[in-house]
Motif scaffolding. Structure first.
Motif, short mmCIF file in Angstrom:
data_model
loop_
_atom_site.label_atom_id
_atom_site.label_comp_id
_atom_site.label_asym_id
_atom_site.label_seq_id
_atom_site.Cartn_x
_atom_site.Cartn_y
_atom_site.Cartn_z
N ASP A 245 21.46 2.94 30.20
CA ASP A 245 19.92 2.64 29.62
C ASP A 245 19.06 3.86 29.98
O ASP A 245 19.39 4.41 31.16
CB ASP A 245 19.53 1.23 29.88
N THR A 246 18.02 4.08 29.21
CA THR A 246 17.06 5.11 29.63
C THR A 246 15.59 4.55 29.18
O THR A 246 15.52 4.08 27.93
CB THR A 246 17.24 6.42 29.14
N GLN A 247 14.78 4.35 29.91
CA GLN A 247 13.32 3.83 29.77
C GLN A 247 12.40 4.78 30.19
O GLN A 247 12.54 5.52 31.23
CB GLN A 247 13.10 2.44 30.40
N PHE A 248 11.20 4.81 29.36
CA PHE A 248 9.96 5.47 29.78
C PHE A 248 8.97 4.85 30.49
O PHE A 248 8.82 3.64 30.12
CB PHE A 248 9.47 6.44 28.57
N GLY A 249 8.41 5.25 31.49
CA GLY A 249 7.19 4.73 32.05
C GLY A 249 5.80 5.06 31.53
O GLY A 249 6.08 5.85 30.48
N SER A 250 4.75 5.10 32.32
CA SER A 250 3.50 5.11 31.57
C SER A 250 3.21 6.52 31.94
O SER A 250 3.23 6.87 33.08
CB SER A 250 2.20 4.04 32.16
N PRO A 251 2.76 7.41 31.00
CA PRO A 251 2.29 8.84 31.26
C PRO A 251 1.19 8.80 32.14
O PRO A 251 0.14 7.87 31.82
CB PRO A 251 2.13 9.49 29.92
N THR A 252 1.14 9.44 33.15
CA THR A 252 -0.38 9.66 34.04
C THR A 252 -0.70 11.03 34.06
O THR A 252 -0.06 11.92 34.46
CB THR A 252 0.23 8.95 35.59
N PRO A 253 -1.99 11.17 33.64
CA PRO A 253 -2.57 12.54 33.62
C PRO A 253 -2.89 12.64 35.23
O PRO A 253 -3.24 11.88 36.07
CB PRO A 253 -3.87 12.25 32.81
N PHE A 254 -3.13 14.20 35.54
CA PHE A 254 -3.49 14.58 36.86
C PHE A 254 -3.97 15.91 36.86
O PHE A 254 -4.12 16.47 36.02
CB PHE A 254 -2.03 14.86 37.59
N VAL A 255 -4.92 16.28 37.92
CA VAL A 255 -5.79 17.54 37.81
C VAL A 255 -5.38 17.83 39.38
O VAL A 255 -5.43 16.87 40.20
CB VAL A 255 -7.11 17.14 37.60
N THR A 256 -5.21 19.05 39.60
CA THR A 256 -4.97 19.36 41.02
C THR A 256 -6.36 19.58 41.61
O THR A 256 -7.27 19.64 40.86
CB THR A 256 -4.30 20.92 40.91
N ASP A 257 -6.40 19.52 42.90
CA ASP A 257 -7.36 19.62 43.76
C ASP A 257 -8.63 20.93 43.32
O ASP A 257 -9.65 20.73 43.30
CB ASP A 257 -7.48 19.47 45.25
N ASP A 258 -8.05 21.96 43.29
CA ASP A 258 -8.79 23.18 42.69
C ASP A 258 -9.14 23.14 41.38
O ASP A 258 -10.02 23.98 40.98
CB ASP A 258 -8.04 24.31 43.40
N GLY A 259 -8.70 22.43 40.68
CA GLY A 259 -9.26 22.13 39.12
C GLY A 259 -8.41 23.16 38.28
O GLY A 259 -8.58 23.31 37.08
N GLU A 260 -7.52 24.00 38.83
CA GLU A 260 -7.00 24.98 38.04
C GLU A 260 -5.77 24.46 37.02
O GLU A 260 -5.68 24.92 35.99
CB GLU A 260 -6.37 26.01 39.06
N LEU A 261 -5.01 23.31 37.43
CA LEU A 261 -4.03 23.00 36.61
C LEU A 261 -4.49 21.45 36.43
O LEU A 261 -4.98 20.60 36.97
CB LEU A 261 -2.88 22.92 37.38
#
Length: 165
Positions: free
Chosen positions: A127-143
């Protein structure tokens, strides 16, 4: 010849292979600039715009999915974080979530676009399942980007972790 690659490794390689299909030529809206499994220090992962890193996490026993036999089949679930990287143009007027949403959707489609038994990961999983996508931003705001959790359940022989059951 018997399999000499551990089942979790085969699953990880299958995920990377499927994500490598994210190209405009294959019907996606963008080309993934890289799909890598980062090394311990991450020197092979350049955090390119529209890049994808497949990070393997912990494995957990799933005793309720064990099967009797001689030897018995032991069930596990392994966690992967599919890290999608975005380097939005600072002058862009588009919502930064636009690229994140596009990448998260592409990840799900690429992994599931293998026919009716996509969840079997080339016959190495149950079996394979997906979890909830979680956005992120790096501390320096670059990524910024989105992390898509993928949980894969698999069974191996109690006496041979190289044998999928």
């Amino acid at each position: 010849m018997p399999n000499t690659t551990p089942i979790p490794e085969l699953i990880a390689l299958e995920i990377v292979d499927r994500l490598s299909e994210i190209t405009v030529a294959n019907g996606y809206n963008f080309d993934a600039s890289e799909v890598v499994r980062p090394t311990r220090r991450g020197e092979n992962w350049l955090y390119k715009h529209l890049g994808i890193g497949v990070v393997q996490g912990e494995s957990t026993r799933l005793q309720e999915l064990d099967l009797p036999g001689n030897p018995p089949a032991i069930a596990w679930q392994i966690q992967f974080r599919v890290q999608c990287i975005v380097r939005d143009d600072k002058d862009s007027t588009d919502a930064h979530a636009t690229n994140e949403n596009e990448m998260a959707a592409a990840v799900v489609l690429a992994i599931t676009d293998d026919g009716a038994t996509w969840y079997r990961m080339n016959n190495n999983a149950i079996d394979t399942q997906f979890g909830s996508p979680t956005p992120f931003v790096t501390d320096d705001g670059e990524l910024n980007g989105v992390s898509v959790p993928v949980a894969v359940a698999y069974r191996v022989s109690e006496t041979n972790p190289f044998e999928a059951r």
